[in-house]
Design an enzyme around this catalytic site. Structure first.
Site: not given
Length: 182
Positions: A61, A70, A130, A166
C-alpha cells in the site's frame, strides 16, 4: 536508540534501547527530539494499530497524492515487513527490501513517502503499529499487487490470506507516471 542504514536512501531502521528486568521491559517508542536528530523530522499526525493472524499479507500500500511517511513496528508477534521504492529518481527505484520486525526486538522502520509498504504475519497473531505523517485519505489509496512477478517478493507463506481489495492492485510495470513519485 541506534540508527541502522538500509540499502535505500531515506529508509531507516531504528533499534530502540530496551530496559528490562524481572518485571518486564520498557522502551521509548517515540521522542520527537531524538527522531529529528536521526533525520526523521516530519510530524506524525495519526497512529494506527492492526491485528492480524498468521499468513495474512497486508499490502503493498501507499498514498498518492496525499502521501504518508510511516514509522512501523510490532507490539506483539512477528512480521516480515516489505517496502518497494516508487521514487523514479532513486537509485533503488523498483527494488524491494524486507525486514523481520518482532515484538521481541522492537525494531522500528521509518518508511518515507514514495514507498509502497506491506507485511506478512509470521507468528500466530500480530499487533502492528504505525505512526503516519498525514491523515489517511481514501481517494489517495494506492497499491501494487502483493505477488507481482517482476518484483518476485518471496513472501514467507504458502497459504497467504489476502483481502479482496489487495487482489485488485496493478502490477508494478503497469504503474503510470502519475502513480509514481519524482
Amino acid at each position: 536508540m541506534k540508527i541502522i542504514a538500509t540499502n535505500f536512501p531515506n529508509l531507516t531502521l531504528i533499534k530502540p534501547q530496551i530496559f528490562g528486568d524481572s518485571r518486564g521491559w520498557f522502551f521509548e517508542s517515540w521522542n520527537k527530539g531524538r527522531y529529528i536528530e536521526a533525520g526523521i523530522g516530519l510530524p506524525f499526525v495519526q497512529d494506527n494499530i492492526s491485528y492480524s493472524t498468521k499468513n495474512v499479507i497486508r499490502g503493498l500500500h501507499y498514498q498518492k497524492p496525499f502521501t504518508q511517511g510511516k514509522l512501523v513496528f510490532v507490539l506483539e508477534g512477528e512480521v516480515w515487513d516489505v517496502v518497494v521504492d516508487l521514487r523514479r529518481r532513486s537509485p533503488t527505484f523498483g527494488k524491494w527490501q524486507g525486514f523481520t520486525l518482532t515484538g521481541k526486538n522492537k525494531e522500528q522502520l521509518y518508511v518515507p513517502p514514495g514507498f509502497a509498504h506491506g507485511f506478512c504475519v509470521i507468528s500466530d497473531t500480530v499487533l502492528f503499529q504505525y505512526k503516519c505523517t498525514d491523515i489517511y485519505n481514501p481517494a489517495s489509496e494506492r497499491g501494487i499487487m502483493w505477488n507481482d512477478p517482476d518484483l518476485n517478493i518471496p513472501w514467507p507463506t504458502e497459504k497467504p490470506v489476502i483481502s479482496d481489495k489487495d487482489t485488485k492492485h496493478p502490477f508494478f510495470r503497469d504503474l503510470t507516471r502519475d502513480l509514481l513519485f519524482d
